[in-house]
Scaffold this motif. Structure first.
Motif, PDB file in Angstrom:
ATOM      1  N   PHE A  21      42.486 131.133  49.551  1.00 28.51           N
ATOM      2  CA  PHE A  21      43.826 131.106  49.505  1.00 28.51           C
ATOM      3  C   PHE A  21      44.357 131.924  50.741  1.00 28.51           C
ATOM      4  O   PHE A  21      43.614 133.011  50.987  1.00 28.51           O
ATOM      5  CB  PHE A  21      44.579 131.511  48.302  1.00 28.51           C
ATOM      6  CG  PHE A  21      44.200 130.689  47.010  1.00 28.51           C
ATOM      7  CD1 PHE A  21      45.228 129.839  46.734  1.00 28.51           C
ATOM      8  CD2 PHE A  21      43.107 131.003  46.308  1.00 28.51           C
ATOM      9  CE1 PHE A  21      44.602 128.696  45.548  1.00 28.51           C
ATOM     10  CE2 PHE A  21      42.579 130.272  44.997  1.00 28.51           C
ATOM     11  CZ  PHE A  21      43.513 129.262  44.745  1.00 28.51           C
ATOM     12  N   VAL A  22      45.544 131.629  51.306  1.00 27.98           N
ATOM     13  CA  VAL A  22      45.928 132.267  52.382  1.00 27.98           C
ATOM     14  C   VAL A  22      47.144 132.952  52.031  1.00 27.98           C
ATOM     15  O   VAL A  22      48.073 132.127  51.940  1.00 27.98           O
ATOM     16  CB  VAL A  22      45.982 131.506  53.570  1.00 27.98           C
ATOM     17  CG1 VAL A  22      46.731 132.668  54.912  1.00 27.98           C
ATOM     18  CG2 VAL A  22      44.603 131.088  54.101  1.00 27.98           C
ATOM     19  N   LEU A  23      47.289 134.285  51.880  1.00 25.28           N
ATOM     20  CA  LEU A  23      48.316 134.942  51.362  1.00 25.28           C
ATOM     21  C   LEU A  23      48.941 135.653  52.365  1.00 25.28           C
ATOM     22  O   LEU A  23      48.269 136.404  53.197  1.00 25.28           O
ATOM     23  CB  LEU A  23      48.060 135.993  50.093  1.00 25.28           C
ATOM     24  CG  LEU A  23      47.144 135.468  48.982  1.00 25.28           C
ATOM     25  CD1 LEU A  23      46.796 136.639  48.003  1.00 25.28           C
ATOM     26  CD2 LEU A  23      48.062 134.171  48.528  1.00 25.28           C
ATOM     27  N   SER A  24      50.458 135.465  52.466  1.00 22.07           N
ATOM     28  CA  SER A  24      51.199 136.247  53.827  1.00 22.07           C
ATOM     29  C   SER A  24      52.412 136.924  53.340  1.00 22.07           C
ATOM     30  O   SER A  24      53.071 136.442  52.320  1.00 22.07           O
ATOM     31  CB  SER A  24      51.300 135.054  54.855  1.00 22.07           C
ATOM     32  OG  SER A  24      51.965 135.563  55.888  1.00 22.07           O
ATOM     33  N   ALA A  25      52.832 137.635  54.407  1.00 24.67           N
ATOM     34  CA  ALA A  25      54.132 138.437  53.844  1.00 24.67           C
ATOM     35  C   ALA A  25      54.326 139.068  55.185  1.00 24.67           C
ATOM     36  O   ALA A  25      53.720 139.554  55.998  1.00 24.67           O
ATOM     37  CB  ALA A  25      53.920 139.800  52.687  1.00 24.67           C
ATOM     38  N   THR A  26      55.844 139.310  55.402  1.00 28.40           N
ATOM     39  CA  THR A  26      56.354 139.683  56.548  1.00 28.40           C
ATOM     40  C   THR A  26      57.506 140.878  56.077  1.00 28.40           C
ATOM     41  O   THR A  26      58.247 140.495  55.210  1.00 28.40           O
ATOM     42  CB  THR A  26      57.109 138.699  57.304  1.00 28.40           C
ATOM     43  OG1 THR A  26      56.128 137.725  57.460  1.00 28.40           O
ATOM     44  CG2 THR A  26      57.662 139.091  58.776  1.00 28.40           C
ATOM     45  N   THR A  27      57.587 142.062  56.716  1.00 32.39           N
ATOM     46  CA  THR A  27      58.689 142.677  56.799  1.00 32.39           C
ATOM     47  C   THR A  27      58.895 143.295  57.905  1.00 32.39           C
ATOM     48  O   THR A  27      58.328 143.497  58.990  1.00 32.39           O
ATOM     49  CB  THR A  27      58.106 144.005  55.662  1.00 32.39           C
ATOM     50  OG1 THR A  27      57.711 143.386  54.536  1.00 32.39           O
ATOM     51  CG2 THR A  27      58.976 145.176  55.585  1.00 32.39           C
ATOM     52  N   THR A  28      60.454 143.726  58.003  1.00 32.91           N
ATOM     53  CA  THR A  28      61.032 144.397  59.355  1.00 32.91           C
ATOM     54  C   THR A  28      61.751 145.413  59.042  1.00 32.91           C
ATOM     55  O   THR A  28      62.298 145.718  57.944  1.00 32.91           O
ATOM     56  CB  THR A  28      61.814 143.464  59.840  1.00 32.91           C
ATOM     57  OG1 THR A  28      61.218 142.077  60.253  1.00 32.91           O
ATOM     58  CG2 THR A  28      62.522 143.854  61.246  1.00 32.91           C
ATOM     59  N   MET A  29      61.316 146.547  59.727  1.00 33.86           N
ATOM     60  CA  MET A  29      61.777 147.866  59.292  1.00 33.86           C
ATOM     61  C   MET A  29      62.585 148.669  60.946  1.00 33.86           C
ATOM     62  O   MET A  29      61.922 148.062  61.872  1.00 33.86           O
ATOM     63  CB  MET A  29      61.188 149.155  58.965  1.00 33.86           C
ATOM     64  CG  MET A  29      60.626 148.631  57.254  1.00 33.86           C
ATOM     65  SD  MET A  29      59.830 150.005  56.651  1.00 33.86           S
ATOM     66  CE  MET A  29      59.702 149.381  55.013  1.00 33.86           C
ATOM     67  N   ARG A  30      63.117 149.627  60.974  1.00 33.23           N
ATOM     68  CA  ARG A  30      63.466 150.117  62.218  1.00 33.23           C
ATOM     69  C   ARG A  30      62.701 151.342  62.611  1.00 33.23           C
ATOM     70  O   ARG A  30      62.320 152.011  61.802  1.00 33.23           O
ATOM     71  CB  ARG A  30      65.082 150.717  61.870  1.00 33.23           C
ATOM     72  CG  ARG A  30      65.970 149.410  61.633  1.00 33.23           C
ATOM     73  CD  ARG A  30      67.511 150.141  61.728  1.00 33.23           C
ATOM     74  NE  ARG A  30      68.391 148.986  61.540  1.00 33.23           N
ATOM     75  CZ  ARG A  30      68.695 148.012  62.515  1.00 33.23           C
ATOM     76  NH1 ARG A  30      68.334 147.899  63.582  1.00 33.23           N
ATOM     77  NH2 ARG A  30      69.738 147.181  62.024  1.00 33.23           N
ATOM     78  N   GLN A  31      62.505 151.206  63.747  1.00 30.36           N
ATOM     79  CA  GLN A  31      61.641 152.396  64.244  1.00 30.36           C
ATOM     80  C   GLN A  31      62.160 153.433  64.340  1.00 30.36           C
ATOM     81  O   GLN A  31      63.312 153.800  64.665  1.00 30.36           O
ATOM     82  CB  GLN A  31      61.236 151.950  65.792  1.00 30.36           C
ATOM     83  CG  GLN A  31      60.499 150.557  66.076  1.00 30.36           C
ATOM     84  CD  GLN A  31      60.221 150.348  67.473  1.00 30.36           C
ATOM     85  OE1 GLN A  31      59.215 151.182  67.786  1.00 30.36           O
ATOM     86  NE2 GLN A  31      60.794 149.250  68.194  1.00 30.36           N
ATOM     87  N   GLU A  32      61.366 154.696  64.156  1.00 35.35           N
ATOM     88  CA  GLU A  32      61.851 155.891  64.058  1.00 35.35           C
ATOM     89  C   GLU A  32      61.192 156.927  65.307  1.00 35.35           C
ATOM     90  O   GLU A  32      61.843 157.909  65.587  1.00 35.35           O
ATOM     91  CB  GLU A  32      61.621 156.627  62.837  1.00 35.35           C
ATOM     92  CG  GLU A  32      62.156 156.015  61.469  1.00 35.35           C
ATOM     93  CD  GLU A  32      61.818 156.644  60.400  1.00 35.35           C
ATOM     94  OE1 GLU A  32      61.260 158.033  60.280  1.00 35.35           O
ATOM     95  OE2 GLU A  32      62.013 156.053  59.290  1.00 35.35           O
ATOM     96  N   VAL A  33      60.297 156.106  66.169  1.00 37.95           N
ATOM     97  CA  VAL A  33      59.990 156.838  67.277  1.00 37.95           C
ATOM     98  C   VAL A  33      60.003 155.848  68.463  1.00 37.95           C
ATOM     99  O   VAL A  33      60.441 154.726  68.351  1.00 37.95           O
ATOM    100  CB  VAL A  33      58.443 157.072  66.786  1.00 37.95           C
ATOM    101  CG1 VAL A  33      58.057 158.124  65.888  1.00 37.95           C
ATOM    102  CG2 VAL A  33      57.813 155.662  66.860  1.00 37.95           C
ATOM    103  N   ALA A  34      60.025 156.535  69.593  1.00 35.82           N
ATOM    104  CA  ALA A  34      60.110 155.629  70.725  1.00 35.82           C
ATOM    105  C   ALA A  34      58.843 155.235  71.166  1.00 35.82           C
ATOM    106  O   ALA A  34      57.777 155.823  71.149  1.00 35.82           O
ATOM    107  CB  ALA A  34      60.876 156.665  71.934  1.00 35.82           C
ATOM    108  N   ALA A  35      58.609 153.964  71.853  1.00 34.26           N
ATOM    109  CA  ALA A  35      57.498 153.429  72.122  1.00 34.26           C
ATOM    110  C   ALA A  35      57.073 153.814  73.368  1.00 34.26           C
ATOM    111  O   ALA A  35      57.973 153.904  74.518  1.00 34.26           O
ATOM    112  CB  ALA A  35      57.715 151.813  71.853  1.00 34.26           C
TER     113      ALA A  35
END
Length: 126
Positions: free
Chosen positions: A112-126
């Motif tokens: 089985f291929v299990l997948s999940a996605t989450t988005t958050m806001r960055q707290e550091v500068a890239a």
């Protein structure tokens, strides 16, 4: 001459027992897959939180592995939109789950291929 129904009940039980065991083992396999899907969901949240506070890819992967999943079967991708604090960072986690319950592998695909996605806001500068 009357015959006892006890013998026919035993034969019927012996004929039905393998089917019941296969169904039971199939339910156990589905339960294991559902458990691992919950672990994948938790792992992607942990990885997204780590990605929001650090740029270290190794630390992000370690955060995902803390959920108890096998790190060799994990695929992790991090997508940052911009480099300023407050910009979103999206984490996608894919886990390749094998069939582990014996005698029911023929009922399920190779895995089985299990997948999940989450988005958050960055707290550091890239």
């Amino acid at each position: 001459m009357l015959r006892s129904p006890r013998g026919s009940s035993t034969v019927e039980f012996v004929l039905v027992l393998p089917l019941l065991l296969i169904v039971l083992l199939g339910v156990v396999q589905v339960g294991l897959v559902m458990r691992d899907q919950l672990r994948v969901s938790q792992a992607v949240r942990d990885a997204a939180r780590e990605a929001s506070v650090t740029l270290d890819q190794g630390a992000i992967m370690r955060a995902a592995e803390r959920s108890g999943l096998d790190g060799a079967r994990l695929e992790l991708s991090v997508a940052r939109e911009g480099g300023a604090p407050g910009d979103p960072v999206a984490v996608v986690l894919t886990y390749h789950e094998p069939v582990v319950v014996p005698l029911v592998a023929w009922l399920f695909p190779d895995g089985f291929v299990l997948s999940a996605t989450t988005t958050m806001r960055q707290e550091v500068a890239a």
